[in-house]
Design a protein around this motif. Structure first.
Motif, mmCIF file in Angstrom:
data_model
loop_
_atom_site.group_PDB
_atom_site.id
_atom_site.type_symbol
_atom_site.label_atom_id
_atom_site.label_comp_id
_atom_site.label_asym_id
_atom_site.label_seq_id
_atom_site.Cartn_x
_atom_site.Cartn_y
_atom_site.Cartn_z
ATOM 1 N N UNK A 1 0.865 -1.320 0.045
ATOM 2 C CA UNK A 1 0.112 -0.018 0.025
ATOM 3 C C UNK A 1 0.874 1.188 0.096
ATOM 4 N N UNK A 2 2.351 1.022 -0.037
ATOM 5 C CA UNK A 2 3.076 2.367 -0.179
ATOM 6 C C UNK A 2 4.214 1.710 -1.369
ATOM 7 N N UNK A 3 5.189 2.722 -1.417
ATOM 8 C CA UNK A 3 6.091 2.368 -2.554
ATOM 9 C C UNK A 3 7.081 1.219 -2.124
ATOM 10 N N UNK B 1 9.508 -10.650 6.824
ATOM 11 C CA UNK B 1 8.721 -11.071 7.866
ATOM 12 C C UNK B 1 7.311 -10.346 7.621
ATOM 13 N N UNK B 2 6.289 -11.242 7.805
ATOM 14 C CA UNK B 2 4.821 -10.845 7.572
ATOM 15 C C UNK B 2 4.218 -10.670 9.108
ATOM 16 N N UNK B 3 3.689 -9.541 9.237
ATOM 17 C CA UNK B 3 2.874 -9.370 10.690
ATOM 18 C C UNK B 3 1.484 -9.026 10.486
ATOM 19 N N UNK C 1 4.209 -12.815 -3.201
ATOM 20 C CA UNK C 1 3.353 -13.848 -2.440
ATOM 21 C C UNK C 1 3.855 -14.090 -1.062
ATOM 22 N N UNK C 2 3.026 -14.418 -0.065
ATOM 23 C CA UNK C 2 3.450 -14.842 1.259
ATOM 24 C C UNK C 2 3.051 -16.002 1.886
ATOM 25 N N UNK C 3 3.594 -16.693 2.477
ATOM 26 C CA UNK C 3 3.093 -17.937 3.172
ATOM 27 C C UNK C 3 3.006 -17.472 4.629
ATOM 28 N N UNK C 4 1.631 -17.652 5.006
ATOM 29 C CA UNK C 4 1.214 -17.247 6.203
ATOM 30 C C UNK C 4 0.328 -18.104 7.087
ATOM 31 N N UNK C 5 0.026 -17.671 8.245
ATOM 32 C CA UNK C 5 -0.978 -18.594 8.883
ATOM 33 C C UNK C 5 -2.254 -18.606 8.186
ATOM 34 N N UNK C 6 -3.104 -19.575 8.265
ATOM 35 C CA UNK C 6 -4.358 -19.604 7.878
ATOM 36 C C UNK C 6 -5.289 -18.733 8.512
ATOM 37 N N UNK C 7 -6.524 -18.111 7.672
ATOM 38 C CA UNK C 7 -7.614 -17.470 8.557
ATOM 39 C C UNK C 7 -7.141 -16.021 8.963
ATOM 40 N N UNK C 8 -6.030 -15.519 8.060
ATOM 41 C CA UNK C 8 -5.661 -14.315 8.301
ATOM 42 C C UNK C 8 -6.376 -13.240 7.827
ATOM 43 N N UNK C 9 -6.708 -11.928 8.408
ATOM 44 C CA UNK C 9 -7.482 -10.923 7.834
ATOM 45 C C UNK C 9 -6.666 -10.174 6.505
ATOM 46 N N UNK C 10 -7.310 -9.430 5.777
ATOM 47 C CA UNK C 10 -6.741 -8.910 4.555
ATOM 48 C C UNK C 10 -5.680 -7.924 4.997
ATOM 49 N N UNK C 11 -5.827 -7.078 6.018
ATOM 50 C CA UNK C 11 -4.653 -6.287 6.238
ATOM 51 C C UNK C 11 -3.429 -6.969 6.782
ATOM 52 N N UNK C 12 -2.371 -6.620 6.294
ATOM 53 C CA UNK C 12 -1.158 -7.099 6.860
ATOM 54 C C UNK C 12 -0.019 -6.080 6.985
ATOM 55 N N UNK C 13 1.220 -6.447 7.576
ATOM 56 C CA UNK C 13 2.147 -5.417 7.533
ATOM 57 C C UNK C 13 3.488 -6.297 7.267
ATOM 58 N N UNK D 1 7.959 -1.383 9.671
ATOM 59 C CA UNK D 1 6.635 -1.934 9.203
ATOM 60 C C UNK D 1 5.901 -1.205 7.919
ATOM 61 N N UNK D 2 5.481 -1.885 6.816
ATOM 62 C CA UNK D 2 4.845 -1.344 5.819
ATOM 63 C C UNK D 2 3.500 -1.919 5.602
ATOM 64 N N UNK D 3 2.435 -1.157 5.367
ATOM 65 C CA UNK D 3 1.195 -1.866 5.085
ATOM 66 C C UNK D 3 0.883 -2.341 3.890
ATOM 67 N N UNK D 4 0.161 -3.533 3.756
ATOM 68 C CA UNK D 4 -0.046 -4.439 2.520
ATOM 69 C C UNK D 4 -1.417 -4.993 2.683
ATOM 70 N N UNK D 5 -1.988 -5.375 1.589
ATOM 71 C CA UNK D 5 -3.451 -6.132 1.669
ATOM 72 C C UNK D 5 -3.363 -7.206 1.033
ATOM 73 N N UNK D 6 -3.909 -8.239 1.344
ATOM 74 C CA UNK D 6 -4.116 -9.705 0.749
ATOM 75 C C UNK D 6 -5.187 -9.505 -0.570
ATOM 76 N N UNK D 7 -4.670 -9.944 -1.763
ATOM 77 C CA UNK D 7 -5.597 -9.856 -2.757
ATOM 78 C C UNK D 7 -5.320 -10.863 -3.500
ATOM 79 N N UNK D 8 -6.580 -11.201 -4.309
ATOM 80 C CA UNK D 8 -6.828 -12.635 -5.380
ATOM 81 C C UNK D 8 -5.612 -12.550 -6.345
ATOM 82 N N UNK D 9 -5.398 -13.695 -6.667
ATOM 83 C CA UNK D 9 -4.327 -13.881 -7.725
ATOM 84 C C UNK D 9 -5.258 -14.770 -8.815
ATOM 85 N N UNK D 10 -4.693 -14.739 -9.938
ATOM 86 C CA UNK D 10 -3.728 -13.799 -10.567
ATOM 87 C C UNK D 10 -3.699 -12.223 -10.370
ATOM 88 N N UNK D 11 -2.836 -11.588 -10.281
ATOM 89 C CA UNK D 11 -2.692 -10.112 -10.027
ATOM 90 C C UNK D 11 -3.409 -9.283 -11.502
#
Length: 364
Positions: A298-300, A308-310, A334-346, A353-363
């Motif tokens: 969500x930034x540059x 690491x993903x938080x 791509x990130x390998x993360x814990x199941x049942x994670x909400x869309x907003x991640x860092x 820490x930089x903000x990101x969001x989970x999206x559908x693939x293909x991009x």
């Protein structure tokens, strides 16, 4: 010997051609390969808009032929090889007894009991040994990688290039995940349409001795069509935009197909295959230890493999692939993360820490 070795890396038969085109080289899977010729962005956009010419001869080819070949490949693979007819290609996975991915491969069916398996460059020796070790049939398994060159044309104008060098209308007759053996620029080879870019494209498998001649015939026409040669840098950003995984980064022997988001290539209703019991139990229980997701920054900032993903201050996984997207003009991965994670991640990038969001693939 049809490739040349340095102390550490192998080279394809087209190495001198790449040098003449002022390619910048990189190590990949034990091979010294072109990273780029001009720039990754220019080469990426050439494939999206016109056509790109690739040397993919580092990939491996393993033939499985003779009585028992059908049985062997069916036992090795998660997908249902029995569904193939002559001239079809299938994406599938080799799994170990724990359900972990040994490799992701393409299977080419030439005829009954006659297959070619196209495997990842870094896994040629490992896959060859794996297949031979599990061969309890009379099928003959042979590594033909050193004798085979793979040149790819990818992009919307790839058909315009290849049309000039194949029998009339042949390129229009090859459907996705099909192939044929025919003439291409005076050489006999397998011509397929699978792709690793998300674009229309073709793969040309010819004898290693024909490599330079074929490349030199195709190259001027590629340039004429507004395209250019493409290195592994753009190949990586192209496959990432298309939502395609890379072995060794997005999946490995400690990752199951379901954890890699590749469950659709696991046919649990077919005959027994290596890893089936574990995968069946995982599917029925739904107890994934991790899951692979696509994300957009969500930034540059650019998130790279291993970061690491938080979420809510808790470490939930790691980035497996990440790069700027030349087509979307944002940073994805791509990130390998814990199941049942909400869309907003860092994502932790050099201690911040930089903000990101989970999206559908293909991009794209």
């Amino acid at each position: 010997m049809l490739y040349r070795e340095t102390k550490q890396m192998k080279r394809t038969p087209l190495y001198e051609v790449h040098k003449s085109l002022y390619a910048k080289f990189t190590e990949f899977g034990g091979w010294e390969m072109p990273l780029q010729y001009t720039s990754i962005v220019k080469e990426h956009l050439a494939v999206r808009n016109t056509v790109g010419l690739f040397d993919l001869s580092h990939m491996g080819e393993i033939d499985v032929k003779g009585q028992g070949a059908n049985e062997l490949v069916q036992k090795l693979c998660t997908n249902d090889v029995n569904r193939l007819i002559d001239g079809q290609v299938q994406y599938t996975l080799l799994c170990n007894e724990n359900g972990g991915i040994v490799d992701d491969i393409l299977i080419y069916r030439h005829a009954d009991n006659d297959y070619t398996l196209v495997v990842n460059a870094a896994n040629i020796e490992k896959d060859f040994t794996w297949i031979k070790t599990h061969n309890d049939t009379d099928a003959e398994v042979s590594d033909t990688s050193d004798d085979t060159v793979l040149i790819a044309l990818q992009g919307p104008r790839s058909v315009d290039v290849l049309y000039r060098f194949t029998p009339e209308n042949l390129v229009y007759e090859i459907k996705p995940f099909q192939f044929c053996v025919d003439q291409v620029a005076g050489s006999t080879g397998a011509i397929s349409r699978t792709g690793y870019t998300g674009e229309l494209g073709f793969e040309l498998y010819v004898e290693a001795s024909k490599a330079e001649n074929l490349w030199n015939i195709l190259y001027p026409t590629v340039i004429e069509e507004g395209g250019q040669p493409v290195g592994l840098g753009a190949r990586d950003t192209l496959r990432l935009e298309a939502g395609l995984r890379l072995y060794g980064m997005d999946m490995d022997e400690n990752t199951t197909p379901f954890e890699a988001g590749l469950g659709r290539f696991v046919k649990l209703d077919k005959d027994d295959f290596i890893g089936k019991d574990v995968l069946l139990a995982q599917k029925e229980k739904g107890d994934l230890k991790k899951k692979l997701v696509g994300f957009q920054m969500l930034d540059r900032a650019v998130a790279r493999c291993g970061y690491d993903v938080y979420q809510n201050g808790n470490l939930i996984g790691k980035v497996t692939s990440g790069a700027p997207s030349p087509s979307l003009k944002c940073n994805i991965g791509f990130a390998s993360i814990s199941p049942n994670t909400e869309k907003s991640i860092e994502i932790d990038i050099r201690g911040e820490l930089h903000p990101a969001k989970i999206v559908k693939v293909p991009f794209i």
